[in-house]
Design an enzyme around this catalytic site. Structure first.
Site, mmCIF file in Angstrom:
data_model
loop_
_atom_site.group_PDB
_atom_site.id
_atom_site.type_symbol
_atom_site.label_atom_id
_atom_site.label_comp_id
_atom_site.label_asym_id
_atom_site.label_seq_id
_atom_site.Cartn_x
_atom_site.Cartn_y
_atom_site.Cartn_z
ATOM 1 N N ARG A 110 3.957 12.321 -2.445
ATOM 2 C CA ARG A 110 3.575 11.588 -3.396
ATOM 3 C C ARG A 110 2.270 11.485 -3.191
ATOM 4 N NH1 ARG A 110 0.709 6.872 -2.570
ATOM 5 N NH2 ARG A 110 2.165 4.989 -2.295
ATOM 6 N N GLU A 209 1.889 2.299 -11.433
ATOM 7 C CA GLU A 209 0.802 1.636 -11.014
ATOM 8 C C GLU A 209 -0.384 2.000 -10.945
ATOM 9 O OE1 GLU A 209 1.757 0.031 -7.279
ATOM 10 O OE2 GLU A 209 0.085 0.638 -6.151
ATOM 11 N N ARG A 213 1.331 9.695 -10.524
ATOM 12 C CA ARG A 213 1.516 10.162 -9.063
ATOM 13 C C ARG A 213 2.266 11.370 -9.343
ATOM 14 N NH1 ARG A 213 2.923 5.462 -6.435
ATOM 15 N NH2 ARG A 213 1.170 3.749 -6.166
ATOM 16 N N CYS A 255 -4.932 0.321 -6.030
ATOM 17 C CA CYS A 255 -3.984 -1.268 -5.085
ATOM 18 C C CYS A 255 -5.277 -0.243 -4.560
ATOM 19 C CB CYS A 255 -2.441 -1.182 -5.011
ATOM 20 S SG CYS A 255 -2.748 -1.902 -3.144
ATOM 21 N N THR A 257 -4.443 -0.173 -0.817
ATOM 22 C CA THR A 257 -3.782 0.319 0.053
ATOM 23 C C THR A 257 -3.283 1.520 -0.012
ATOM 24 O OG1 THR A 257 -1.726 0.063 -1.364
ATOM 25 C CG2 THR A 257 -1.945 -1.722 0.071
ATOM 26 N N ARG A 264 1.326 9.561 -0.105
ATOM 27 C CA ARG A 264 2.981 8.831 0.849
ATOM 28 C C ARG A 264 3.237 10.272 1.420
ATOM 29 N NH1 ARG A 264 7.198 5.763 1.905
ATOM 30 N NH2 ARG A 264 8.409 5.900 0.200
ATOM 31 N N ARG A 293 11.304 2.579 5.688
ATOM 32 C CA ARG A 293 11.624 1.224 4.956
ATOM 33 C C ARG A 293 12.691 1.677 4.248
ATOM 34 N NH1 ARG A 293 8.001 3.014 -0.530
ATOM 35 N NH2 ARG A 293 5.986 2.295 -0.250
ATOM 36 N N GLU A 298 10.246 0.951 -2.169
ATOM 37 C CA GLU A 298 9.671 -0.441 -1.430
ATOM 38 C C GLU A 298 10.414 -1.878 -0.808
ATOM 39 O OE1 GLU A 298 5.700 -0.991 -2.744
ATOM 40 O OE2 GLU A 298 4.705 -1.933 -1.428
HETATM 41 N N1 ARG Z 1 0.153 -5.748 -3.785
HETATM 42 C C1 ARG Z 1 1.230 -6.155 -2.812
HETATM 43 C C2 ARG Z 1 0.799 -6.873 -2.167
HETATM 44 O O1 ARG Z 1 0.046 -6.976 -1.672
HETATM 45 C C3 ARG Z 1 1.660 -4.543 -2.723
HETATM 46 C C4 ARG Z 1 0.692 -3.853 -2.197
HETATM 47 C C5 ARG Z 1 1.246 -2.484 -1.498
HETATM 48 N N2 ARG Z 1 2.117 -1.655 -2.494
HETATM 49 C C6 ARG Z 1 1.688 -1.187 -3.719
HETATM 50 N N3 ARG Z 1 3.081 -0.597 -4.610
HETATM 51 N N4 ARG Z 1 0.578 -0.634 -4.149
HETATM 52 O O2 ARG Z 1 1.302 -7.633 -0.988
#
Ligand code: ARG
Length: 341
Positions: A110, A209, A213, A255, A257, A264, A293, A298
């Site tokens: 994704r 999110e 996606r 996010c 990350t 991913r 995981r 998640e």
């Molecule tokens: N905000 C959450 C944390 O800081 C998730 C971070 C990563 N996961 C995500 N789905 N973006 O732990």
């Protein structure tokens, strides 16, 4: 998780006095402030990262806190580093991640995308979310051949369709408490939906999110097919949609990350023997630069010795290189599984 780590999100670590002072009163074009960005980490003390962007400008205006978080999360990625995208499937080192077909149950890749100039899930306004949905749905209607399919809005969804999508693990749910605190669940489920191709191997989640996606998946280890389908879909959508992207941070995600490739790439793989010692399995995966995981998303647990293994690095690495790392790493895990007793 041990308690020492409990209040140690990257946000908290880098939310310094200087950040508080310099960023007070700063607000992005979407009215997003530092308080909005860090709310999820403040309200959820077990956050690992704890900060979200409300739009492209968040990463620039709040760089004093985002930069060190990004640097620490993405293995030393510096504010001067540059990201290169590469979706050329010719460069993949294998057709399958598991040529014997005995260990890998399924393969999924994704990527996250957001439209240029719009608010990301924590800051997007109701009207703008509807507009994004409409633009994405229009773009999705230009997909052809094996990628063509239908869009199902979650609002007012027919119960039969909903149940089928849930059973097949295709339908996303309202965001978790981290996303809820970030503001990403506002107006749920309006403006959200799912697109899937006739064979359900190509899917697009809308306004989860991230605004998009884009997902490609199939049973077994056929990574080249999965990757080609994904890159083909992205190419078509890109003709209609302008995605938020910078040479420094790659594809911009809500996010931090997910910055860079926003990708991913994962497999569900049977590792019942290695799984007997999960700490050990985690250590091996860390060494191989992979995340592990459970198979229900998640923060979930393994079921029947099946693990979800994926690329850890997303920024400062191209899509093909990240997938090649997964191919090699899962190859190693399978070899170790065969040797284990
Ligand atoms: N905000 C959450 C944390 O800081 C998730 C971070 C990563 N996961 C995500 N789905 N973006 O732990």
């Amino acid at each position: 998780m041990n308690t020492e780590k409990k209040h140690q999100s990257l946000m908290k670590k880098h939310h310094t006095e200087s950040v508080k002072k310099n960023l007070a009163g700063v607000s992005t074009p979407h009215g997003f402030t530092l308080d909005d960005a860090i709310r999820s980490g403040v309200e959820n003390e077990d956050s690992g990262v704890g900060i979200y962007a409300g739009d492209e400008e968040s990463y620039v205006l709040f760089s004093e806190i985002f930069d060190p978080v990004i640097e620490e999360y993405h293995g030393g990625y510096k504010p001067t580093d540059m990201h290169t995208a590469d979706l050329d499937s010719e460069k993949l080192i294998a057709d399958s991640i598991d040529p014997d077909g005995t260990f890998v149950v399924s393969t999924r890749i994704r990527v996250g995308r957001n439209l240029k100039g719009t608010g990301f899930s924590p800051a997007i306004k109701q009207d703008e979310r509807r507009e994004v949905e409409q633009n994405v749905v229009n773009a999705l209607s230009t997909l052809s051949g094996e990628l063509s399919g239908e869009y199902y809005p979650i609002l007012g969804m027919n119960e039969e369709i909903r149940e089928r999508l849930v059973t097949d693990h295709f339908l996303f749910k309202q965001g978790d408490r981290f996303l809820a605190s970030a503001g990403a669940n506002r107006d749920w489920p309006e403006g959200r939906g799912i697109f899937h191709s006739g064979d359900k191997r190509f899917l697009v989640w809308v306004n989860e999110e991230d605004q998009l996606r884009i997902i490609s998946m199939q049973e077994g280890g056929g990574i080249r097919e999965v990757f080609e389908r994904l890159s083909g879909g992205i190419r078509t959508l890109q003709e209609k949609l302008a995605f938020a992207y910078t040479d420094h941070l790659g594809y911009l995600s809500s996010c931090p990350t997910n910055l860079g490739t926003a990708m991913r790439a994962s497999v569900h793989v049977k590792l019942p023997k290695l799984g007997k010692n999960e700490e050990h399995l985690k250590r091996i995966c860390k060494e191989l630069k992979l995340s592990v995981r459970g198979i229900n998303g998640e923060h979930s647990d393994s079921e029947g010795g099946v693990y979800d293994i994926s690329n850890k690095q997303r920024l400062g690495i191209s899509e093909v290189n990240a997938v090649n790392l997964l191919i090699r790493g899962v190859g190693t895990l399978i070899m170790l599984e065969k040797c284990a007793d």
